[in-house]
Design an enzyme around this catalytic site. Structure first.
Site, PDB file in Angstrom:
ATOM      1  N   LYS A 203       0.861  -1.178   0.000  1.00  0.00           N
ATOM      2  CA  LYS A 203       0.000   0.000   0.000  1.00  0.00           C
ATOM      3  C   LYS A 203       0.902   1.234   0.000  1.00  0.00           C
ATOM      4  O   LYS A 203       1.714   1.424   0.909  1.00  0.00           O
ATOM      5  CB  LYS A 203      -0.896  -0.012   1.236  1.00  0.00           C
ATOM      6  N   LYS A 256      -2.129  -1.366  -3.909  1.00  0.00           N
ATOM      7  CA  LYS A 256      -3.015  -0.205  -3.836  1.00  0.00           C
ATOM      8  C   LYS A 256      -2.187   1.072  -3.878  1.00  0.00           C
ATOM      9  O   LYS A 256      -1.215   1.164  -3.141  1.00  0.00           O
ATOM     10  CB  LYS A 256      -3.791  -0.288  -2.520  1.00  0.00           C
TER      11      LYS A 256
HETATM   12  C1  PBG Z   1      -7.230   3.099   5.460  1.00  0.00           C
HETATM   13  C2  PBG Z   1      -7.681   3.051   4.050  1.00  0.00           C
HETATM   14  C3  PBG Z   1      -7.597   4.089   3.130  1.00  0.00           C
HETATM   15  C4  PBG Z   1      -8.142   3.618   1.938  1.00  0.00           C
HETATM   16  C5  PBG Z   1      -8.554   2.305   2.170  1.00  0.00           C
HETATM   17  N1  PBG Z   1      -8.243   1.973   3.478  1.00  0.00           N
HETATM   18  C6  PBG Z   1      -7.133   5.484   3.284  1.00  0.00           C
HETATM   19  C7  PBG Z   1      -5.787   5.820   3.691  1.00  0.00           C
HETATM   20  O1  PBG Z   1      -4.871   4.994   3.758  1.00  0.00           O
HETATM   21  O2  PBG Z   1      -5.610   7.003   3.991  1.00  0.00           O
HETATM   22  C8  PBG Z   1      -8.249   4.399   0.673  1.00  0.00           C
HETATM   23  C9  PBG Z   1      -9.225   3.901  -0.319  1.00  0.00           C
HETATM   24  C10 PBG Z   1      -9.532   4.868  -1.417  1.00  0.00           C
HETATM   25  O3  PBG Z   1      -8.876   5.909  -1.583  1.00  0.00           O
HETATM   26  O4  PBG Z   1     -10.476   4.577  -2.155  1.00  0.00           O
HETATM   27  N2  PBG Z   1      -8.108   2.544   6.336  1.00  0.00           N
END
Ligand code: PBG
Length: 331
Positions: A203, A256
């Site tokens: 991520k 991601k």
């Molecule tokens: C954190 C989380 C995020 C997203 C999914 N899980 C946000 C972040 O890391 O700030 C982002 C998903 C998206 O942008 O569609 N719980």
């Protein structure tokens, strides 16, 4: 003389255009196929009843109370989408994110309601603290630093409470070290050894999460997420993250965001051959929606081209706010 006849005498044996001559011909040789089976629809679950509030930066995406989340899951199923990913928007936030494991919080209530009312839909839950802490960080703060191991203890509590409510898959998105192994052990200790872990393994610290943080109210009050999310410049490190999560017991690994990281998806798939998910995130969705609203792109085509590219890169699981729209387009 440049007639068609004279070209045909050039003796070109390989004419790649032959296989593009008609739609049935193109369909015959198509390499990548999308199916609604590939899609997961994210849902943002809030408190209350009858709440269906559109997220300003994400057209057609809503904050939903539990009753409305059930309706949305049923509508998704009717469109052919059989998996939802739940995010929680609790009213109560504190410095330890205790609503993350409150059995009466929106996510836990939504899991029970969806499993009861819409059987057959897989319920996946996001496991992180950022939606639950008053400071908006993904973990517990000690001297304004995110403390890894105490955060992992909280994540285990959250994952176990999701499993107890009936979640099929838990998806840790926090990027703390060691959380997959700790969650696996925590689930197994309590008899939830059949609950699947889909780890947000690679991520990245991305600007494309902006609209999500509006939707989930999870923007950090100060600082950023660079101390735990990955540097967009790295790919070898992504392979190490994925390898570690697999060693700790992840069943599915995720990359991601998706579109700016197609090379990472391809390398992860090739290196490990594991079920691979890609998250087509909020900012990627919002860009297409905004351009379409301005009449600058053909949205249905851009949507399918994007999702096809993610599938072609190697992801069989695509988490996307377009899940219902794309499933309907495929029907
Ligand atoms: C954190 C989380 C995020 C997203 C999914 N899980 C946000 C972040 O890391 O700030 C982002 C998903 C998206 O942008 O569609 N719980």
């Amino acid at each position: 003389m440049t007639t068609a006849h004279s070209y045909s005498r050039l003796g070109i044996a390989k004419r790649l255009r032959r296989l593009r001559s008609s739609e049935p011909m193109r369909a015959l040789v198509r390499e990548t196929r999308l199916s609604p089976d590939n899609f997961v629809l994210p849902l943002f679950v809030c408190e209350g009843e009858g709440v269906r509030r559109e997220v300003p930066s994400m057209p057609a995406v809503f904050n939903l109370s539990v009753d409305e989340a059930v309706k949305e899951a049923a509508a998704a199923r009717a469109d052919g989408v059989n998996a939802v990913l739940l995010f929680g928007l609790p009213d109560h936030k504190d410095d330890i994110g205790s609503s993350a494991y409150d059995p009466e919080a929106p996510v836990q209530a939504a899991i029970r309601a969806i499993k009861r009312e819409v059987p057959g839909v897989l319920v996946i839950t996001d496991v992180c603290l950022c939606e639950y802490t008053d400071h908006g960080h993904c973990g517990l703060l000690i001297d304004n630093e995110i403390a890894n191991d105490p955060t992992v203890d909280q994540l285990v509590r959250a994952a176990v409470s999701h499993a107890a409510a009936g979640a099929d898959i838990v998806a840790p998105s926090d990027m703390m070290d060691g959380r997959v192994g700790a969650i696996r052990a925590g689930l197994d200790d309590r008899g939830y050894d059949n609950v699947v872990i889909m780890s947000y393994a690679a991520k990245y610290c991305s600007a494309f999460y902006g609209p999500f943080r509006d939707a989930a109210g999870s923007t950090p009050k100060f600082g950023d997420r660079r101390s735990h999310q990955m540097d967009p410049a790295n790919v070898d490190e992504a392979l190490r993250e994925v390898e570690q999560d697999i060693e700790e017991g992840a069943d599915i690994v995720m990359v991601k965001p998706a579109l700016a990281y197609l090379d990472v998806i391809a390398r992860v798939k090739e290196a490990f051959g594991y079920p691979t998910a890609a998250y087509h995130v909020s900012g990627e969705y919002a860009m297409l929606k905004a351009a379409a609203r301005n009449g600058w792109i053909d949205e249905p085509r851009a949507m399918m081209e994007t999702l096809t590219a993610i599938r072609r890169a190697g992801a069989e699981i695509i988490i996307t706010y377009y899940a219902r729209e794309a499933a309907r387009a495929l029907a």
